[in-house]
Design a protein around this motif. Sequence first.
Motif, mmCIF file in Angstrom:
data_model
loop_
_atom_site.group_PDB
_atom_site.id
_atom_site.type_symbol
_atom_site.label_atom_id
_atom_site.label_comp_id
_atom_site.label_asym_id
_atom_site.label_seq_id
_atom_site.Cartn_x
_atom_site.Cartn_y
_atom_site.Cartn_z
ATOM 1 N N UNK A 109 -10.132 3.386 9.314
ATOM 2 C CA UNK A 109 -10.639 2.509 8.243
ATOM 3 C C UNK A 109 -10.341 1.068 8.605
ATOM 4 N N UNK A 110 -11.021 0.158 7.899
ATOM 5 C CA UNK A 110 -10.826 -1.269 8.163
ATOM 6 C C UNK A 110 -10.319 -1.960 6.903
ATOM 7 N N UNK A 111 -9.398 -2.918 7.129
ATOM 8 C CA UNK A 111 -8.869 -3.734 6.039
ATOM 9 C C UNK A 111 -9.216 -5.182 6.347
ATOM 10 N N UNK A 112 -9.836 -5.892 5.424
ATOM 11 C CA UNK A 112 -10.066 -7.316 5.671
ATOM 12 C C UNK A 112 -8.717 -8.009 5.829
ATOM 13 N N UNK A 113 -8.641 -8.991 6.730
ATOM 14 C CA UNK A 113 -7.378 -9.670 7.010
ATOM 15 C C UNK A 113 -6.758 -10.194 5.712
ATOM 16 N N UNK A 114 -7.631 -10.587 4.753
ATOM 17 C CA UNK A 114 -7.142 -11.148 3.492
ATOM 18 C C UNK A 114 -6.404 -10.127 2.645
ATOM 19 N N UNK A 115 -6.640 -8.811 2.881
ATOM 20 C CA UNK A 115 -6.030 -7.770 2.070
ATOM 21 C C UNK A 115 -4.781 -7.173 2.730
ATOM 22 N N UNK A 116 -4.472 -7.635 3.968
ATOM 23 C CA UNK A 116 -3.372 -7.018 4.709
ATOM 24 C C UNK A 116 -2.055 -7.129 3.940
ATOM 25 N N UNK A 117 -1.866 -8.285 3.343
ATOM 26 C CA UNK A 117 -0.606 -8.528 2.636
ATOM 27 C C UNK A 117 -0.420 -7.505 1.525
ATOM 28 N N UNK A 118 -1.493 -7.304 0.788
ATOM 29 C CA UNK A 118 -1.422 -6.356 -0.334
ATOM 30 C C UNK A 118 -1.149 -4.940 0.171
ATOM 31 N N UNK A 125 5.424 -3.212 -1.189
ATOM 32 C CA UNK A 125 6.349 -2.091 -1.357
ATOM 33 C C UNK A 125 5.657 -0.845 -1.918
ATOM 34 N N UNK A 126 4.641 -1.023 -2.759
ATOM 35 C CA UNK A 126 3.911 0.138 -3.276
ATOM 36 C C UNK A 126 2.499 0.179 -2.691
ATOM 37 N N UNK A 127 2.324 -0.504 -1.542
ATOM 38 C CA UNK A 127 0.993 -0.589 -0.933
ATOM 39 C C UNK A 127 0.651 0.660 -0.118
ATOM 40 N N UNK A 128 -0.511 0.584 0.543
ATOM 41 C CA UNK A 128 -1.035 1.726 1.325
ATOM 42 C C UNK A 128 -0.073 2.159 2.432
ATOM 43 N N UNK A 129 0.456 1.187 3.176
ATOM 44 C CA UNK A 129 1.300 1.563 4.320
ATOM 45 C C UNK A 129 2.596 2.217 3.854
ATOM 46 N N UNK A 153 -8.036 6.978 0.710
ATOM 47 C CA UNK A 153 -9.172 6.789 -0.205
ATOM 48 C C UNK A 153 -8.724 6.233 -1.555
ATOM 49 N N UNK A 154 -7.455 6.532 -1.948
ATOM 50 C CA UNK A 154 -6.949 6.017 -3.216
ATOM 51 C C UNK A 154 -6.848 4.489 -3.181
ATOM 52 N N UNK A 155 -6.795 3.936 -1.962
ATOM 53 C CA UNK A 155 -6.685 2.466 -1.831
ATOM 54 C C UNK A 155 -8.006 1.858 -1.393
#
Length: 345
Positions: A9-18, A22-26, A86-88
């Motif tokens: 999957x791809x994440x826009x660079x602007x969303x990487x921080x989110x 701590x409760x993010x995708x990673x 997919x939840x994110x």
Amino acid sequence: MEYIQTILFQIPATQLEQASEADGLFAELDGHRKHLQGIGGFRDIRITRSINNEGNVLVVVETRWADDTSLVRYETQEPNAATIVRAHESILVRDSVQVLDMETLRTEASFKQAEDAESARERVILPIAIPLGILAFALLAIYGLSRVYLEIGGNGAVALAAGLAIAVMLFAFYFAANPRAPGWQIAGVLAIFAIALAGGTAWALIEEDEPRAEENGGEQANGDATDGEPTDGALTGGTMIILGDNFFEYEGEREPAISVALGEEVTFELENQGSATHNLQVSGTDDTYTVDICKPDDSSRFCSDPGVIGGSQSATLTVQFDEPGTYNFRCDFHPTEMMGTLVVE
Ligand SMILES: [Cu+2]
């Protein structure tokens, strides 16, 4: 064999921080690792991302499984990596999620296995096969060449041996000067030599067989014919002279020089093994042939009896010389091809 679920999957660079919060995708994928360790057949999870700093970041989540049933079971249960991703979906590039089931074709371990098998072959088989091959080749060369030399005999064998030695040196020089010469050149030279050698050996063996059979016949005739005859001494071999199309042969030798004891009466068996008509006329005392077709009762020369020997017929030649010297003989029908000498001493 290993089975892998690959999620791209791809994440826009602007969303990487989110995604990294701590409760993010990673963080959620990190937590999923503990869950995975409790599932049978699980081997490994790996999360990788592309390292370009601009635009979209490509993320790959791989989970590895020992067999395909473990993988399928995992995919049909929740949570699994795909449902977590997919939840994110709201922070991902739209429609960028792909889930692939894959299987391993080759691994470093499997490459190693193949290499080990090959190097074992090289270690064990080549050290045996190469010396054996060289030995066989050398034996063939020694055996075949000796047959060929024996068959050719005399100066011909010396010339052939010298020629071969020069050829071997030239080839050795060429390949020493061209260490990068392609293998097919070496193989080609060896193949040509082996074929020539095999051919020469076969020829020598065939040639050898024929005169040998004749010699045996000659020796038998010798035993029969010389009984009680005073032909000891200078007559070294049999008393059989073979007439072929078109040659004389005595003791396996063409255009023979036959020793005859001085003053003794010697009778030769003449066997026409050819199909053409032949005879044998010994030249007169002046070393000339004054008659076209000799006759046995001509006192001025020795002649085969009969004077004309048809194909497959036999005859005799009786000679007695009172003067030492070399007396030529010929076939009157093939005077330029069939000749020999009687050496009286
Ligand atoms: Cu003749």
